[in-house]
Design a protein around this motif. Sequence first.
Motif, PDB file in Angstrom:
ATOM      1  N   THR A 368      17.727 -37.188  16.634  1.00  0.00           N
ATOM      2  CA  THR A 368      19.078 -37.072  16.492  1.00  0.00           C
ATOM      3  C   THR A 368      19.798 -37.275  17.684  1.00  0.00           C
ATOM      4  OG1 THR A 368      18.903 -36.265  14.115  1.00  0.00           O
ATOM      5  CG2 THR A 368      21.205 -36.150  15.253  1.00  0.00           C
ATOM      6  N   GLN A 369      19.443 -36.397  18.546  1.00  0.00           N
ATOM      7  CA  GLN A 369      19.787 -35.978  19.855  1.00  0.00           C
ATOM      8  C   GLN A 369      19.765 -37.184  21.080  1.00  0.00           C
ATOM      9  OE1 GLN A 369      19.285 -31.883  21.130  1.00  0.00           O
ATOM     10  NE2 GLN A 369      18.234 -31.543  18.977  1.00  0.00           N
ATOM     11  N   LEU A 370      18.720 -37.912  20.833  1.00  0.00           N
ATOM     12  CA  LEU A 370      18.513 -38.876  21.969  1.00  0.00           C
ATOM     13  C   LEU A 370      19.244 -40.246  21.702  1.00  0.00           C
ATOM     14  CD1 LEU A 370      14.416 -38.860  22.224  1.00  0.00           C
ATOM     15  CD2 LEU A 370      16.226 -37.791  23.674  1.00  0.00           C
ATOM     16  N   CYS A 371      19.723 -40.925  22.978  1.00  0.00           N
ATOM     17  CA  CYS A 371      20.422 -41.737  23.028  1.00  0.00           C
ATOM     18  C   CYS A 371      19.215 -42.928  23.122  1.00  0.00           C
ATOM     19  CB  CYS A 371      21.429 -42.088  24.320  1.00  0.00           C
ATOM     20  SG  CYS A 371      22.007 -43.753  24.554  1.00  0.00           S
ATOM     21  N   SER A 372      19.582 -44.164  22.085  1.00  0.00           N
ATOM     22  CA  SER A 372      18.483 -44.939  21.837  1.00  0.00           C
ATOM     23  C   SER A 372      18.598 -46.028  22.931  1.00  0.00           C
ATOM     24  CB  SER A 372      18.652 -45.788  20.480  1.00  0.00           C
ATOM     25  OG  SER A 372      20.060 -46.271  20.393  1.00  0.00           O
ATOM     26  N   ASN A 378      21.678 -35.587  24.215  1.00  0.00           N
ATOM     27  CA  ASN A 378      22.947 -34.906  23.802  1.00  0.00           C
ATOM     28  C   ASN A 378      22.674 -33.453  22.939  1.00  0.00           C
ATOM     29  OD1 ASN A 378      25.579 -34.174  23.325  1.00  0.00           O
ATOM     30  ND2 ASN A 378      26.401 -35.943  22.351  1.00  0.00           N
ATOM     31  N   THR A 379      22.645 -32.447  23.503  1.00  0.00           N
ATOM     32  CA  THR A 379      22.257 -31.291  22.949  1.00  0.00           C
ATOM     33  C   THR A 379      23.564 -30.659  22.009  1.00  0.00           C
ATOM     34  OG1 THR A 379      23.053 -29.832  24.732  1.00  0.00           O
ATOM     35  CG2 THR A 379      20.662 -30.548  24.699  1.00  0.00           C
ATOM     36  N   LEU A 380      24.737 -31.323  22.154  1.00  0.00           N
ATOM     37  CA  LEU A 380      25.749 -30.799  21.352  1.00  0.00           C
ATOM     38  C   LEU A 380      25.667 -31.179  19.777  1.00  0.00           C
ATOM     39  CD1 LEU A 380      28.822 -31.780  23.600  1.00  0.00           C
ATOM     40  CD2 LEU A 380      27.763 -29.651  23.174  1.00  0.00           C
ATOM     41  N   LEU A 381      24.741 -32.348  19.473  1.00  0.00           N
ATOM     42  CA  LEU A 381      24.572 -32.602  18.081  1.00  0.00           C
ATOM     43  C   LEU A 381      23.552 -31.499  17.687  1.00  0.00           C
ATOM     44  CD1 LEU A 381      24.040 -36.519  18.682  1.00  0.00           C
ATOM     45  CD2 LEU A 381      25.827 -35.154  18.064  1.00  0.00           C
ATOM     46  N   LYS A 382      22.823 -30.766  17.928  1.00  0.00           N
ATOM     47  CA  LYS A 382      22.035 -29.833  17.432  1.00  0.00           C
ATOM     48  C   LYS A 382      22.585 -28.866  16.412  1.00  0.00           C
ATOM     49  CE  LYS A 382      18.013 -26.782  18.410  1.00  0.00           C
ATOM     50  NZ  LYS A 382      17.143 -26.163  19.221  1.00  0.00           N
ATOM     51  N   ASP A 384      24.960 -29.395  14.601  1.00  0.00           N
ATOM     52  CA  ASP A 384      26.245 -29.636  14.096  1.00  0.00           C
ATOM     53  C   ASP A 384      26.180 -31.146  13.443  1.00  0.00           C
ATOM     54  OD1 ASP A 384      29.051 -30.342  13.594  1.00  0.00           O
ATOM     55  OD2 ASP A 384      29.459 -29.904  15.492  1.00  0.00           O
ATOM     56  N   VAL A 385      26.022 -31.062  12.025  1.00  0.00           N
ATOM     57  CA  VAL A 385      26.072 -32.259  11.135  1.00  0.00           C
ATOM     58  C   VAL A 385      26.999 -32.942  10.933  1.00  0.00           C
ATOM     59  CG1 VAL A 385      23.882 -31.471  10.095  1.00  0.00           C
ATOM     60  CG2 VAL A 385      25.896 -30.755   9.035  1.00  0.00           C
ATOM     61  N   GLY A 386      28.233 -32.337  11.368  1.00  0.00           N
ATOM     62  CA  GLY A 386      29.623 -32.727  11.198  1.00  0.00           C
ATOM     63  C   GLY A 386      29.954 -33.931  11.943  1.00  0.00           C
ATOM     64  N   ILE A 387      29.210 -33.923  13.244  1.00  0.00           N
ATOM     65  CA  ILE A 387      29.460 -35.206  14.171  1.00  0.00           C
ATOM     66  C   ILE A 387      28.521 -36.363  13.721  1.00  0.00           C
ATOM     67  CG2 ILE A 387      29.106 -35.913  16.453  1.00  0.00           C
ATOM     68  CD1 ILE A 387      29.310 -32.995  17.337  1.00  0.00           C
ATOM     69  N   ARG A 388      29.269 -37.401  13.133  1.00  0.00           N
ATOM     70  CA  ARG A 388      28.621 -38.466  12.616  1.00  0.00           C
ATOM     71  C   ARG A 388      28.417 -39.668  13.490  1.00  0.00           C
ATOM     72  NH1 ARG A 388      25.734 -36.363   9.549  1.00  0.00           N
ATOM     73  NH2 ARG A 388      25.064 -38.264   9.020  1.00  0.00           N
ATOM     74  N   TYR A 389      29.549 -39.779  14.363  1.00  0.00           N
ATOM     75  CA  TYR A 389      29.568 -40.797  15.462  1.00  0.00           C
ATOM     76  C   TYR A 389      29.767 -40.228  16.819  1.00  0.00           C
ATOM     77  CZ  TYR A 389      30.482 -43.775  11.258  1.00  0.00           C
ATOM     78  OH  TYR A 389      30.529 -44.243  10.006  1.00  0.00           O
ATOM     79  N   ILE A 403      21.946 -44.259  12.094  1.00  0.00           N
ATOM     80  CA  ILE A 403      21.313 -45.394  12.737  1.00  0.00           C
ATOM     81  C   ILE A 403      20.504 -45.140  14.151  1.00  0.00           C
ATOM     82  CG2 ILE A 403      21.687 -47.712  13.475  1.00  0.00           C
ATOM     83  CD1 ILE A 403      24.106 -47.851  11.439  1.00  0.00           C
ATOM     84  N   ASN A 404      21.350 -44.457  14.867  1.00  0.00           N
ATOM     85  CA  ASN A 404      20.773 -44.027  16.261  1.00  0.00           C
ATOM     86  C   ASN A 404      19.349 -43.426  16.126  1.00  0.00           C
ATOM     87  OD1 ASN A 404      20.849 -43.631  19.278  1.00  0.00           O
ATOM     88  ND2 ASN A 404      20.733 -41.475  18.432  1.00  0.00           N
TER      89      ASN A 404
END
Length: 424
Positions: A368-372, A378-382, A384-389, A403-404
Amino acid sequence: METIVQRGYVYAAMPASKEVETYLRQCFGAARKLYNLHVAHLYDYLEKNDYQPGERLPSMKKMQMPSVSTFKKQCVDEHGFPYLYLVDAFASNEAKQHFQKAISAFNKIAYKKQFKKSALQRQKTLRTELTFRDLQGMPRFHSKKGSKASYTTFNQNGTISIREGVLYLPTAQKSPMNEVALTLNMHRPLPKGSSIKNVTVSVNAQGKFYVSLCVAFPKEIALIKQPKQILGIDYSQSHFFVDSEGKKANYPQYYRQAEERLANEQRLLSRRVKGSNRWEKQRLVVARLQTKVANQRKDWLHKKSYALARRYDMVVVEDIDLRSLSQNKRYAKNQQDNGFGTFRLYLQYKLEDRGRRFVKAPKQFPSTQLCSCCGCKNTLLKGDVGIRYWKCPSCEVAHDRDINAAFNLKQYGERHLHESHISA
């Protein structure tokens, strides 16, 4: 390449007579009785040795667990006859194996010292003291009413056979039964050259009997050495999964559809006098609804996994901890309804049957955290499931979270494939 594979085939069954049905229920009871005797001995040992939460359970040898034969001799009727010798010996022996598996499963999580939520709530409201019996995963007694009624028997020198749609099972030497016969609803035949390894007989809440045949048979499997069609699958609470092509599975959520009606029927059941004819009639209504939901879910999972196994050469999924998700009150109902863990099992064996590959990315892989695009994390995503984009802080490419993650899993599969070729 021809190889020997083992598969399970489940058929609805009908006991040939009332005596056979009684014998099967005695086998269910014997398996439950032997398991409970093992649990009782374990509890006595833990109480005498002042067990503390966090410690691993001792081995059966250390706690001086009696043998199955000893337990059988202890269980006698009013005439002093050891009644457990009247049923299939495997019904008792398998209970010991299941108990050993329960101990092994608990020892893997013993260090967590987690108590069941129901026990914590009881402590909060009733001020009761928590004991080792309230620990999560601790082997517990099987109830005659709540536990699944089943037993497993093994084929030894042709003791199990199928003739003209009738399954014949072995009996105990001291049993008055000459043969145990069940008529099968064989909606599909067994593979050619198959041999029965073991049979599990079970009965559901509606009182219907089922048999699960574990058979071994030769099969020609052509392994695909260079997978071309690779798919990454990311688990999604709302869509079941999202793949690397941007497609969503859109699971129908059968339990949600039946939830309102099921609640009404269960409310009616609670108002009946337990044990009465009306209560039993309403209990069967609730059981039929629950069975229908389970069958709908299983049917959908089989069809979806079959479609993916036919189309793709390799599928990569994440090794997500579904048990921890089920402990979250926000996700528990969805997670337990969709059956993603069962879906992975179906998908794995369907791919392997076609010589294709199934890959599980490890839990520590941050899909989830890696840019494809650039691989930036991006450790901010860890957590926090509210960030969808989100937008990558390095390459500034906008991503859809699911999708990423699915695309990262696909890339992980490609790297895994390349590394396996180099090592070979």
